[in-house]
Design a protein around this motif. Structure first.
Motif, short mmCIF file in Angstrom:
data_model
loop_
_atom_site.label_atom_id
_atom_site.label_comp_id
_atom_site.label_asym_id
_atom_site.label_seq_id
_atom_site.Cartn_x
_atom_site.Cartn_y
_atom_site.Cartn_z
N GLY A 8 6.86 8.54 -13.32
CA GLY A 8 7.69 8.25 -12.17
C GLY A 8 6.87 7.63 -11.04
N LEU A 9 7.55 7.25 -9.97
CA LEU A 9 6.86 6.73 -8.78
C LEU A 9 6.32 7.91 -7.98
CD1 LEU A 9 6.01 4.67 -6.68
CD2 LEU A 9 8.37 4.61 -5.84
N CYS A 10 5.01 7.97 -7.85
CA CYS A 10 4.35 9.10 -7.20
C CYS A 10 3.77 8.70 -5.85
CB CYS A 10 3.22 9.63 -8.09
SG CYS A 10 3.74 10.08 -9.75
N HIS A 11 3.73 9.66 -4.94
CA HIS A 11 3.13 9.43 -3.63
C HIS A 11 1.61 9.40 -3.74
CE1 HIS A 11 1.60 10.41 0.38
NE2 HIS A 11 2.73 9.91 0.87
N ASN A 12 1.06 10.37 -4.45
CA ASN A 12 -0.37 10.46 -4.78
C ASN A 12 -1.30 10.87 -3.64
OD1 ASN A 12 -0.09 9.71 -7.55
ND2 ASN A 12 0.17 7.58 -6.92
#
Length: 265
Positions: A157-161
């Motif tokens: 998924g799209l992660c903030h990281n």
């Protein structure tokens, strides 16, 4: 836009990698973020992600973002002050999961591989003859074993990281995220593990249960494994920052404190 902002009174409100200022424009409060000169973050990617999440109420409303230098102006949100009690509350975890599941369902063109990031950080540090206080080879061997294990099943998924508490705001039972310089597609467990760093063990279980709708030992072990990855990434990033940072913060000491914990992980 940049020149106009220089003429407006600004109140410093903190920031480690960036300088943040509270300003007032036309009776509205905003936060101005000015990245440090020594940053190499991808603001073009951040610009794409800010545009992508705009309609999902994930981040404060953006008034201006410069994708070349990273200067950002966003609406001010009067966030609840974080402490360990609030951070470990079911209310916060519930609201946080709601926001995380919104962003993790999205897709962007940038990718974030924490393993490659760590290897690259260490290669750079070795190239400048950085002196480690710990057996970095032992830590890398552990990382390589985890990489093989964790890459067998990826929760994509799209992660903030970079979900440290300075990048999380909580207001009226809504959690907002800020500073998306490191964001990209990857395993969402990197975000979950970052959140778990200062969570009690039973609240880590609650995080898993709220996010996935159930709890099992396999998910808990993956969370623990990714916490190792998150900590090593943060430590090597801190060491890189320590080389030429003008900040008063002792990045080297911060990295050493993390590795003190990891060496017997």
């Amino acid at each position: 836009m940049d020149k106009k902002l220089k003429k407006i009174p600004m109140i410093k409100i903190g920031g480690l990698n960036n300088s943040n200022y509270l300003i007032e424009l036309q009776n509205e409060k905003y936060v101005l973020r000015i990245p440090s000169n020594d940053t190499s973050n991808n603001f073009y990617s951040e610009h794409e992600i800010l545009s992508l999440i705009k309609k999902y109420n994930i981040s404060p409303e953006i008034a201006y973002h410069n994708k070349d230098n990273g200067i950002l102006l966003s609406k001010y949100i009067d966030s609840t002050k974080f402490n360990l009690e609030f951070y470990n509350s079911n209310t916060f975890i519930n609201n946080l999961v709601t926001t995380l599941k919104k962003i993790h369902c999205l897709e962007c063109n940038n990718y974030f591989n924490p393993f490659n990031e760590i290897y690259n950080n260490i290669d750079f540090l070795n190239s400048v003859n950085f002196i480690f206080n710990h057996d970095i080879n032992l830590l890398v061997t552990k990382l390589k074993d985890l990489e093989i294990k964790l890459c067998k099943k990826i929760h994509y998924g799209l992660c903030h990281n970079d979900l440290n508490t300075s990048n999380i705001l909580s207001c009226n039972n809504i959690v907002y995220l800020i500073d998306f310089e490191f964001s990209g597609m990857g395993d969402i467990f990197f975000d979950l593990a970052t959140i778990s760093w200062f969570l009690k063990d039973e609240i880590q279980d609650e995080l898993i249960k709220k996010y996935f709708g159930y709890f099992d030992i396999e998910l808990k072990q993956k969370l623990k494994d990714y916490l190792y990855v998150v900590k090593l990434w943060n430590a090597t990033w801190s060491y890189k920052k320590s080389i030429d940072s003008k900040s008063d913060y002792d990045y080297r000491l911060g990295g050493n404190m993390i590795l003190d914990d990891l060496i017997n992980y």
